[in-house]
Design an enzyme around this catalytic site. Sequence first.
Site, short mmCIF file in Angstrom:
data_model
loop_
_atom_site.label_atom_id
_atom_site.label_comp_id
_atom_site.label_asym_id
_atom_site.label_seq_id
_atom_site.Cartn_x
_atom_site.Cartn_y
_atom_site.Cartn_z
CD GLU A 248 -21.25 49.16 3.35
OE1 GLU A 248 -20.09 49.16 2.88
OE2 GLU A 248 -22.19 48.19 2.93
NE ARG A 326 -20.92 41.75 -5.32
CZ ARG A 326 -19.97 40.85 -5.16
NH1 ARG A 326 -18.83 41.42 -5.46
NH2 ARG A 326 -19.80 39.83 -4.63
NE ARG A 358 -27.16 37.56 4.12
CZ ARG A 358 -27.56 36.77 4.99
NH1 ARG A 358 -28.76 37.15 5.46
NH2 ARG A 358 -27.00 35.66 5.35
CD GLU A 729 -22.49 40.37 0.40
OE1 GLU A 729 -23.04 41.70 0.11
OE2 GLU A 729 -21.26 40.18 0.10
#
Length: 786
Positions: A248, A326, A358, A729
């Site tokens: 990413e 998160r 992930r 995920e």
Amino acid sequence: MSETTEPDTKKETVVGGVHQQLAHDSAHKHVSGRAVYIDDIPEPSGTQQVHVELSTVPHAKVVKLDLSKVQAADGVTATLTADDITGINDFGYMDALDDRVFAGELVEYAGQAIFAVVAHSIEQARRAAKLAVVEYKTLEPVLTVDQAMARNQLLAECPVLARGDAAGALTKSAHRLKGRYESGGQEHFYLEGQVSMALPREDGDVYILSSTQDPTAVQHIVAKILGRPANSVTVEVRRMGGAFGGKETQATQFAAIAALAALKTGAPAKCRLDRDDDMTVTGKRHECNTEYDVGFDDRGRIQALDLGLYMRCGNSFDQSIPVIVRAVYHVDNCYYLENVRIAAYPCRTNSVTAIAFRGFGSPQAFVHTEQIIDRIALHLGKDPLDVRKINMYGRTTRNTTPFGQIVKHNILPRLLKEIETSSDYDGRRREIRKFNQTSKYLKKGIALVPIKYGVGFGVNFLNQAGALIHIYQDGSIHLNHGGTEMGQGLYVKIAQVVAEEFQVDVEHIKISSTTTDKVPNTISTAASSGADFNGMAAQIAARKLRRRLTRFASDHFKVDEEHVAFLPNRVRIGNQEMSFGELAGLAFFNRVALSATGHYKAPANNYDPEKFTGEPHRYYVFGASVAEVIIDTLTGENRVERVDILHDVGKSLNPAIDLGQLEGGFIQGMGWLTTEELHWDEGGILRTHAPSTYKIPTAGDRPADFRMGLVEWSENKSSSVFRSKAIGEPPLCLAVSVLCALRDAVASVADHAHFPQLDAPATPERIFLACEDMRRKAELQLTEEA
């Protein structure tokens, strides 16, 4: 064109529409070796090979860098250092300017890129690199979370997520436990390593073939590094051999180095890392430590939780702040926490930066929370499943997260009941207890663990996608969109969406590479949102074209639009029918535009990241897994004997692809929690940088009895394409059940009288030591009782 007098009422479907089990579009190429990855593309004549030389110390000033002998070596055409960067020496996503392409004067982790050698062959480049003279003035490194906290080395101050009065409720709780738990990082170990090939174009432009999840980021950041506008850089990616978050942000550095080499030499250049260098220079999953104080009643219901969450973030920001945020948002997992305080600490260390992987922080949160649940259960002498149930979110009450989001469409009660019955959890648990009573050295364990996984980017601008569709005169269709294919089956799912909209067999749709000069300003394929967003964008483009063809047919044949119907591989217009290809050809000759773009923006999140309040998740995915394990208490060796999974994907776009993701994600999570151990020595050098020292699961580690099921009665009631839900995920998080089952087996050594400290990964060594600890505690207890 044929004429029909009455409608055909027979049920027909196109081959390859949505909700059908379809093979991955490249599956036959994968198994036959015909799938073309970047390193398989024939190299243009004169292609130069690039070797990147890495630092050997974790923290130092570079006081001397002499490349004269390197430059004079056989086959060398150029060298690259920070001085060769005409733009900004930074490949990071943040504005911190702390992800340098080349280290320059300061080294901040062992394995940081110092310089690159460009040569006719990679062997020549590697040999020449050894001739470099590099001298360091070493500085004291910060290598661990504890060291970072002692020196207040944090990337940023994070807000505290709090609800109720955790401190007050803790003092009033009938029971109270304190502890610390640690979970390790994880190497992405994609089968295709980091690789980019850059082709120089006229006017100083460059075309880059990059193995990246985010071609637009590569385009824009490489342009920034080159000091050029974004339109001078084009990035293409047909497929990746795995990514898992590791491509990413990380792919950009090597795309930039390839581009710099190509523009400096005027020849195509390829930057391809070998496995050892790849594992050394690229980031990992965040290591995570927690310190907790939990209060609960006699039933096991949590009355208060005070938790500190510490992540080893490495030397730069990358995406560590959103990862740790998160994690904070997933500490609750499936459980209502009335009084809670969660403080997060992103620790800056002199190690390679921790990056997206992930799950993006959620797996770490689940692991630590479920450890607390297990400990509560053992303390009270209860089945951990009963403690999970008593704490679970309700449907109409006790249904609000600590940050204020209502858990809508909660299907966990029904899902949990179904898997508890289908897996015979209660019966098997009783049988395992009997087995353990008579087996001295082999012990079994079982665990049933649910998950609630929030889907979507928390930041609104990321929740968008674009697509481009061409219809040719013969009715064949060309599909392009902003999503990238890394083996997860995204391309075939989007093709199925388009096939469904046009009612044509999917074989008529040509899947094409993701390219920044076709669909601009794409968003990274991440956060399990690839099908959600790109599927909606492709659907919008397809519907534009279908409406355009409908209006044309209505005008041309003088019928009302409501009498134009797209049927499988044909179109009914009034009482006549023609093939889809015939209609496309007729539309072309009547100057109808047969190309359309689609852009989708998801409904805005009502979310305040500064206050930790609102709705950062577009919807929730639910699931549960049952794991049964067996351990050898004399060696720590272990095996997962059976796994049962029931998982929610809404109304699946492609059950075959989703089951593949379910299996692969679970096995990857199992590896993280059992065998995949990262080890840095006291000098900050990574020692597990090859398959010989870093152990991912093999086919032999897959449970012999593996039962997977999708919740067939669920559908996504939020905004999504054909009522589907994300799959990428969440399955990894289901593997937490394996760790809990191992803990259950270890606890049986002391007849569940003591709670084992079994940090992750639960390697054979850790399991053995935990068993020994259980034996000592059991013997001590017997001595005290005597």
